[in-house]
Design an enzyme around this catalytic site. Structure first.
Site, PDB file in Angstrom:
ATOM      1  N   LYS A 212     -27.020  18.909  50.094  1.00 36.82           N
ATOM      2  CA  LYS A 212     -27.043  18.879  51.567  1.00 36.82           C
ATOM      3  C   LYS A 212     -25.671  19.323  52.052  1.00 36.82           C
ATOM      4  O   LYS A 212     -24.681  19.186  51.334  1.00 36.82           O
ATOM      5  CB  LYS A 212     -27.329  17.461  52.060  1.00 36.82           C
ATOM      6  CG  LYS A 212     -27.784  17.386  53.500  1.00 36.82           C
ATOM      7  CD  LYS A 212     -29.256  17.705  53.680  1.00 36.82           C
ATOM      8  CE  LYS A 212     -29.649  17.793  55.135  1.00 36.82           C
ATOM      9  NZ  LYS A 212     -31.095  17.924  55.325  1.00 36.82           N
TER      10      LYS A 212
ATOM     11  N   ASP B 269     -31.413  22.385  59.273  1.00 41.41           N
ATOM     12  CA  ASP B 269     -31.576  20.939  59.558  1.00 41.41           C
ATOM     13  C   ASP B 269     -31.230  20.783  61.040  1.00 41.41           C
ATOM     14  O   ASP B 269     -31.214  21.794  61.771  1.00 41.41           O
ATOM     15  CB  ASP B 269     -30.666  20.086  58.653  1.00 41.41           C
ATOM     16  CG  ASP B 269     -30.981  18.594  58.765  1.00 41.41           C
ATOM     17  OD1 ASP B 269     -32.070  18.180  58.341  1.00 41.41           O
ATOM     18  OD2 ASP B 269     -30.154  17.823  59.304  1.00 41.41           O
TER      19      ASP B 269
END
Ligand code: NDP
Length: 448
Positions: free
Chosen positions: A129, A169
């Protein structure tokens, strides 16, 4: 609730010591460890192989300066992150969050969750991430482009189609991915599937935009059916009005539900007649406006400032699709008192641990994020496959594969929960099923 397994309790203490000031990461590890207690009892070989110790420590953490020049000619400096958490079952894979709240603890919690989520998809993807505390809101296209180019100038040294493949995201949509992809290609002189969520003209996959929201509803549909219910004629409350919320609204409506509320970080709208999704898409996707503008077109709907009140709206099913910890204990109690019987998570970790306890105490059906919202990364995995093949599949083909993957994910959560004596606890099922695949791979690959 405290851990009963001494080995995991001691390890959690070490994790807390080592990661001070990162409450979201500790919260995510605690939840996973609670579910893994029966695994630790049953599988001493995984303890001997140091799997638990290794899985909570990222393989690599990259933090870097992101300087860029704003429209007034002033230098701005943001902080960039990429956490390459676990590559046991495939290249690191996970999105890039651009939001002022981003710091190391948020990216680590998201990267940790991503390990198990990616494992559940059945596709070969490790967990990672990244992101930055840059706020794209209110910035011009030029400013966003200069930020993205600067961000990628450093990030491109660490990623690659067989190493680490970032995606979107919160705050990172098609525009940002486009700018980042362009910069990667310029610096590396390669046209590869190094990012997913790309535009359709340069390697993006059909149905990627819809994937997470649709996937949440496909998962919910399976979960409801397994419990003798369905979306038909149910009243649904959805938080957020971004990518996940919009396509969850679309699919839930197609499956026969009525979605009556949506929100953004300022407030929420309640439309008893059912949300006018075409209007929301126009406001949020095209005009980048606030959700409160909805009532200018639909004065019969109601806008309320503040986010948490959305959970006081009576509904059968709640799909939190905005951000982490958006449902706390009081909100969960309000949901239960008003007759909500199912909470399925579109956002990552939207329920606090106390909220989850309320769901279980009230026998509500609970679908955890790492299973329910895995459709996005699953279609990202399918985008990687199409890029490797240099082919583009049809919308229908991708959507069918997504649907099958979500059915499989539900099945593995359900079966793992049953196997470990926790039938109906899909949180435990998701954590156990996601963990075991990665754990077996880590054990087989030795102490690395
Ligand atoms: P978007 O940026 O498209 O939308 C986020 C939405 O949530 C916006 O409506 C935003 O409102 C709202 N929001 C953000 N922060 C807050 C806050 N602190 N309080 C209340 N509302 C807030 O993001 P996505 O839809 O892509 O992501 C939503 C969630 O889903 C995130 O948790 C993300 O990690 C998760 N997710 C996304 C996937 C994807 O494929 N996109 C895949 C898997 C998970 P505002 O516009 O006011 O900021």
């Amino acid at each position: 609730m405290a851990l009963k397994n001494q080995y995991l309790a001691d390890l959690l203490e070490k994790v807390k010591q080592r990661n001070q000031g990162e409450p979201e990461f500790i919260q995510a590890v605690t939840e996973v460890f609670m579910s893994l207690e029966p695994v630790a009892e049953k599988r001493p070989d995984l303890i001997e192989a140091g799997v638990f110790e290794r899985i909570v420590e990222p393989e690599r953490q990259i933090i870097f300066r992101v300087p860029w020049v704003d429209d007034n000619g002033v230098t701005q400096v943001n902080r960039g992150f990429r956490i390459e958490f676990n590559s046991a079952i495939g290249p690191y894979k996970g999105g890039l969050r651009l939001h002022p709240s981003v710091y190391l603890g948020i990216i680590k919690f998201l990267g940790f969750e991503q390990i198990f989520k990616n494992s559940l998809t059945t596709l070969p993807m490790g967990g990672g991430k990244g992101g930055s505390d840059f706020n794209p809101k209110g910035k011009s296209d030029g400013e966003v482009m200069r930020f993205c180019q600067s961000f990628m100038t450093e990030l491109c040294k660490h990623i690659g189609p067989d190493t680490d493949v970032p995606a979107g995201d919160i705050g990172t949509g098609a525009r940002e991915i486009g700018y980042m992809f362009g910069q990667y290609k310029r610096i590396r002189n390669e046209f590869t599937g190094v990012l997913t969520g790309k535009g359709l003209t340069f390697g993006g996959s059909l149905a990627r935009t819809e994937a997470t929201g649709y996937g949440v509803c496909y998962f919910t549909d399976e979960l409801l059916k397994a419990n003798g219910k369905s979306f038909k004629d149910q009243t649904v409350v959805i938080s957020g009005s971004g990518n996940v919320a919009i396509y969850a609204t679309q699919k839930a409506t197609e499956l026969g539900a009525k979605v009556v509320a949506l929100s953004d970080s300022n407030g929420y709208i309640y439309d008893e007649n059912g949300i006018d999704l075409a209007l929301v898409k126009q406001l949020k996707e095209v005009e980048r406006k606030r959700i409160k503008e909805y009532v200018n077109v639909h004065p019969e709907a109601k806008y309320t400032e503040g986010c948490s009140g959305i959970w006081t709206i009576p509904c059968d099913i709640a799909l939190p699709c905005a951000t982490q910890n958006e449902i706390d204990e009081n909100s969960a109690k309000a949901l239960a008192e008003n007759g909500c019987y199912a909470v399925i998570e579109g956002a990552n970790m939207p329920s606090t641990p106390e909220a989850i306890e309320v769901y279980f105490a009230n026998n509500m059906l609970y679908g955890p994020a790492k299973a329910a919202n895995a459709g996005g990364v699953a279609v990202s995995g399918l985008e990687m496959s199409q890029n490797s093949e240099r082919l583009s599949w049809t919308f229908e083909d991708v959507d069918n594969r997504l649907h099958n993957i979500m059915k499989e994910i539900f099945k593995s959560c359900d079966e793992a929960a049953k196997e470990y004596g926790m039938e109906g606890n899909y949180m435990a099922g998701a954590n156990i099923a996601g963990f075991l695949k990665v754990a077996e791979a880590m054990k087989a690959q030795g102490c690395v």
